[in-house]
Design a protein around this motif. Structure first.
Motif, PDB file in Angstrom:
ATOM      1  N   ALA A 157       0.892  -1.253   0.226  1.00 15.18           N
ATOM      2  CA  ALA A 157       0.161   0.009  -0.460  1.00 15.18           C
ATOM      3  C   ALA A 157       0.843   1.485  -0.054  1.00 15.18           C
ATOM      4  N   LYS A 158       1.394   1.472   0.562  1.00 10.51           N
ATOM      5  CA  LYS A 158       2.719   2.551   1.285  1.00 10.51           C
ATOM      6  C   LYS A 158       3.315   2.600   0.013  1.00 10.51           C
ATOM      7  N   LEU A 159       4.113   1.877  -1.470  1.00 11.48           N
ATOM      8  CA  LEU A 159       4.759   1.995  -2.071  1.00 11.48           C
ATOM      9  C   LEU A 159       3.916   2.301  -3.036  1.00 11.48           C
ATOM     10  N   SER A 160       2.809   1.472  -3.457  1.00 13.93           N
ATOM     11  CA  SER A 160       1.401   2.238  -4.219  1.00 13.93           C
ATOM     12  C   SER A 160       1.300   3.208  -4.401  1.00 13.93           C
ATOM     13  N   ALA A 161       0.821   4.208  -2.897  1.00 13.22           N
ATOM     14  CA  ALA A 161       0.495   5.800  -2.530  1.00 13.22           C
ATOM     15  C   ALA A 161       1.641   6.342  -3.456  1.00 13.22           C
ATOM     16  N   PHE A 162       2.738   5.695  -2.825  1.00 14.64           N
ATOM     17  CA  PHE A 162       3.996   6.841  -3.714  1.00 14.64           C
ATOM     18  C   PHE A 162       3.992   6.796  -5.015  1.00 14.64           C
ATOM     19  N   HIS A 163       2.812   6.493  -5.557  1.00 15.05           N
ATOM     20  CA  HIS A 163       3.085   6.313  -7.779  1.00 15.05           C
ATOM     21  C   HIS A 163       2.991   8.239  -7.623  1.00 15.05           C
ATOM     22  N   GLU A 164       1.810   8.511  -7.355  1.00  9.23           N
ATOM     23  CA  GLU A 164       1.397   9.559  -7.250  1.00  9.23           C
ATOM     24  C   GLU A 164       2.813  10.842  -7.258  1.00  9.23           C
ATOM     25  N   ARG A 165       3.776  10.355  -6.666  1.00 10.41           N
ATOM     26  CA  ARG A 165       5.094  11.021  -6.275  1.00 10.41           C
ATOM     27  C   ARG A 165       6.129  11.000  -7.384  1.00 10.41           C
ATOM     28  N   LEU A 166       6.125   9.939  -8.144  1.00  9.02           N
ATOM     29  CA  LEU A 166       7.037   9.442  -9.665  1.00  9.02           C
ATOM     30  C   LEU A 166       6.773  11.369 -10.231  1.00  9.02           C
ATOM     31  N   PRO A 167       8.097  11.145 -10.741  1.00 10.26           N
ATOM     32  CA  PRO A 167       8.067  12.787 -11.729  1.00 10.26           C
ATOM     33  C   PRO A 167       7.654  12.264 -13.415  1.00 10.26           C
ATOM     34  N   ASN A 168       7.489  13.634 -13.783  1.00 10.97           N
ATOM     35  CA  ASN A 168       6.645  13.594 -15.582  1.00 10.97           C
ATOM     36  C   ASN A 168       6.063  12.264 -15.867  1.00 10.97           C
ATOM     37  N   ALA A 169       6.224  11.299 -16.335  1.00  9.40           N
ATOM     38  CA  ALA A 169       5.234  10.390 -16.984  1.00  9.40           C
ATOM     39  C   ALA A 169       5.939   9.336 -16.306  1.00  9.40           C
ATOM     40  N   MET A 170       6.697   8.845 -15.334  1.00 12.14           N
ATOM     41  CA  MET A 170       7.219   7.724 -14.583  1.00 12.14           C
ATOM     42  C   MET A 170       5.648   7.150 -14.375  1.00 12.14           C
ATOM     43  N   THR A 171       5.777   5.745 -14.164  1.00  7.21           N
ATOM     44  CA  THR A 171       4.723   4.894 -13.328  1.00  7.21           C
ATOM     45  C   THR A 171       6.031   3.313 -12.822  1.00  7.21           C
ATOM     46  N   PHE A 172       4.923   2.386 -12.774  1.00  4.74           N
ATOM     47  CA  PHE A 172       5.912   1.405 -12.162  1.00  4.74           C
ATOM     48  C   PHE A 172       6.079  -0.155 -12.782  1.00  4.74           C
ATOM     49  N   GLU A 173       6.920  -0.350 -13.136  1.00  4.22           N
ATOM     50  CA  GLU A 173       6.965  -1.428 -13.383  1.00  4.22           C
ATOM     51  C   GLU A 173       7.390  -2.558 -12.425  1.00  4.22           C
ATOM     52  N   ILE A 174       6.697  -3.843 -13.258  1.00 10.12           N
ATOM     53  CA  ILE A 174       7.056  -4.730 -12.233  1.00 10.12           C
ATOM     54  C   ILE A 174       7.808  -5.792 -13.209  1.00 10.12           C
ATOM     55  N   HIS A 175       8.940  -7.114 -12.729  1.00 13.89           N
ATOM     56  CA  HIS A 175       9.662  -7.865 -12.943  1.00 13.89           C
ATOM     57  C   HIS A 175       9.175  -9.373 -12.601  1.00 13.89           C
ATOM     58  N   ALA A 176       9.086 -10.098 -12.884  1.00 13.53           N
ATOM     59  CA  ALA A 176       8.614 -12.181 -12.033  1.00 13.53           C
ATOM     60  C   ALA A 176       6.654 -11.855 -12.013  1.00 13.53           C
ATOM     61  N   VAL A 177       6.249 -11.764 -12.754  1.00 15.90           N
ATOM     62  CA  VAL A 177       4.899 -11.313 -12.176  1.00 15.90           C
ATOM     63  C   VAL A 177       4.464 -12.495 -12.435  1.00 15.90           C
ATOM     64  N   ASP A 178       5.073 -13.308 -13.044  1.00 15.43           N
ATOM     65  CA  ASP A 178       4.756 -14.726 -13.437  1.00 15.43           C
ATOM     66  C   ASP A 178       3.585 -15.612 -12.466  1.00 15.43           C
TER      67      ASP A 178
END
Length: 430
Positions: A243-264
Motif C-alpha cells: 500500500a505505501k509503495l502504491s501511494a508513492f506512485h503519485e510522487r513519481l516524476p514526469n510520466a513515470m509509472t511502476f514496472e514489475i518483473h517476475a509477475v508470472d
C-alpha cells in the motif's frame, strides 16, 4: 504506446500493459494473434542473454530478432504502430566477470546495437556488481551513473542512426536470476523512502551525463511490490503490504509509472488489483513458455500412446539428453537429489527448459512430433491428456492440430494478464 500509461486510468483507455519477455517463435506468434484479436498494443522485450551481439541462446542479434518479430507480427495482421520492441536487462551483467570498465564497454556496444535495430524501450539494468566492484549490493549512486552512461550511448546511437529517441526504464529492484524468495516464500516490498533517494541519484546522474532530455522519456522505474517465484512457490501479491509503495506512485516524476518483473503465475484477481494499485507494466515470460512446455509434453504423451508410429519424436527424452549435455542453464537453479533435479528440469516454475528449445535437436524433435500428430487425435487421448481443450476441439471451435493446441495453451496463460490491463468498470472490494 507507453508514454501515457500513468494517465490511462483517467482517460478511459486500458490501465496497464503486458510486456512479453520471450523469444520463442510459438509464444511470439500466440501473443501476436491475441493482440490482433483484442486490438491491443504488443510489447515484446528481448533479454540481453536471449539476444545479443554474439547471438545469445537464441542465436539472434538485435537486428535478427527485430526482423523476425516484424515479419511474424505483419504475417498476423498487426501494423507497425501496434508493436513496440524492448531490450531487457541492458547492463554489464553478461560480463560481470570482467572489470567494470570492460563490462560497461560491452554493455554500451550492445545498447547501441539495440537502438540501431529500432528498439523503442530500453531497460537500463546496472544494479549488479562487476569483478572489481566492492562486495555486496552495488551503491545506487554508482548504478545510476552506469545507467546514465548507457543512456548517453543510446541517445548518441539514436542520433547517428536517425532513430526515434527511445523510452527508458530504470531502477535497481530487479529480481535476481533464479529468483530471490526468502525462506518463508515472501519478498521484501520496496521502501518508498529508499525509492525517493534512488530516483534523486538517477536524476542527478542523468544531468551530469548531459542526458537531461532523456530523463523526460523515462516511462517506468522497476520496483518490488512483493511478487516473485522460484521452482516450487509463488509469492502472491498482497495489496496491504504494497500500500505505501502504491501511494508513492503519485510522487513519481514526469510520466513515470511502476514496472514489475517476475509477475508470472499470479492469480487473475491479484493481477487486476496490482494494475489498480499502479503497478501497470507487467513483465512475464516463463509462465508462457511453461504453458508451451505443458502442451508439448501432453502431445508427447499422446504420441507415446498411438500405435504403429515408425518414427516417434521421443521429445521428452531428447530434451533430457540436451539438458544433461549442456547443464549451464539449469545446474545452479535446480537443487536437491538426482531425482529432484530431474523433476525440476522438466517441471520447475523457473522453466529452465526454455533455454533448450532453440537447439537443433529440440527443433527436430518438435517437428517430428507435429508431423506424427498431423492426423486427428483420438478423443480418448484428448480427454486423458488435454481435458481442458477437449470440448473446444470436439465442438470445432479449436482445430485438432498441434499448432492450434499449442497456441491455445499459451493464450490461456496470457489471458489473465491481458484482462487485468483492461479498464474495468467497477473497483474490487478490499
Amino acid at each position: 504506446m507507453l508514454n501515457d500509461l500513468r494517465s490511462r486510468p483517467f482517460s478511459g483507455l486500458s490501465r496497464g500493459q503486458v510486456a512479453v519477455c520471450s523469444a520463442h517463435p510459438l509464444v511470439l506468434a500466440a501473443v501476436a494473434v491475441e493482440a490482433k484479436k483484442e486490438g491491443t498494443p504488443l510489447l515484446v522485450e528481448a533479454t540481453a542473454n536471449q539476444v545479443n551481439l554474439s547471438g545469445g541462446y537464441t542465436g539472434m542479434t538485435p537486428a535478427d530478432f527485430a526482423d523476425h518479430m516484424t515479419r511474424l507480427a505483419a504475417d498476423r495482421g498487426l501494423t507497425s504502430e501496434q508493436i513496440l520492441l524492448g531490450a531487457d536487462h541492458l547492463g554489464p551483467h553478461l560480463w560481470r566477470h570482467l572489470p567494470a570498465v570492460e563490462a560497461m564497454a560491452h554493455a554500451e556496444a550492445l545498447t547501441r546495437s539495440f537502438v540501431a535495430a529500432g528498439y523503442g524501450k530500453l531497460h537500463l539494468d546496472t544494479g549488479r556488481s562487476c569483478a572489481d566492484d566492492p562486495g555486496g549490493r552495488l551503491p545506487t549512486r554508482l548504478a545510476a551513473q552506469r545507467a546514465a552512461t548507457l543512456c548517453r550511448a543510446a541517445e548518441s546511437a539514436a542520433g547517428h542512426f536517425r532513430k526515434r529517441p527511445p523510452l527508458y526504464v530504470i531502477g535497481t529492484e530487479v529480481p535476481a536470476p533464479g529468483g530471490a524468495l526468502g525462506p518463508d516464500g515472501t519478498m521484501t516490498v520496496t521502501n518508498p523512502e529508499d525509492l525517493k533517494v534512488e530516483l534523486a541519484h538517477y536524476e542527478e546522474a542523468f544531468s551530469r551525463a548531459g542526458v537531461e532530455q532523456a530523463w523526460q522519456r523515462i516511462v517506468a522505474v522497476v520496483v518490488q511490490p512483493g511478487v516473485d517465484f522460484d521452482n516450487h512457490r509463488v509469492a502472491a501479491y498482497d495489496w496491504q503490504a504494497a500500500a505505501k509503495l502504491s501511494a508513492f506512485h503519485e510522487r513519481l516524476p514526469n510520466a513515470m509509472t511502476f514496472e514489475i518483473h517476475a509477475v508470472d503465475y499470479q492469480t487473475p484477481s491479484a493481477l487486476k488489483q496490482m494494475v489498480r494499485d499502479h503497478f501497470t507494466l507487467l513483465k512475464i515470460g516463463p509462465c508462457l513458455t511453461f504453458a508451451l512446455r505443458e502442451a508439448l509434453f501432453a502431445l508427447a504423451h499422446i504420441e507415446n500412446e498411438l500405435p504403429g508410429l515408425a518414427h516417434p519424436s521421443n521429445l521428452m527424452a531428447v530434451m533430457e539428453r540436451l539438458m544433461q549435455a549442456h547443464p549451464e542453464h539449469w545446474d545452479t537453479h535446480c537443487h536437491g537429489t538426482a531425482q529432484e533435479r530431474h523433476y525440476l528440469r522438466r517441471y520447475g516454475l523457473r522453466d529452465r527448459i526454455r533455454y533448450y528449445w532453440p537447439r537443433t535437436e529440440a527443433r527436430k524433435a518438435c517437428e517430428q512430433l507435429m508431423h506424427n500428430l498431423s492426423k486427428p487425435i483420438p478423443r480418448p487421448l484428448l480427454l486423458q491428456f488435454l481435458p481442458d481443450l477437449t470440448e473446444a476441439i470436439t465442438s470445432g471451435a479449436l482445430p485438432a492440430i498441434p499448432a492450434a493446441i499449442l497456441q491455445a495453451r499459451i493464450q490461456s496463460a496470457l489471458h489473465p494478464y491481458v484482462d487485468a490491463c483492461r479498464r474495468h468498470a467497477h473497483r474490487a472490494s478490499r
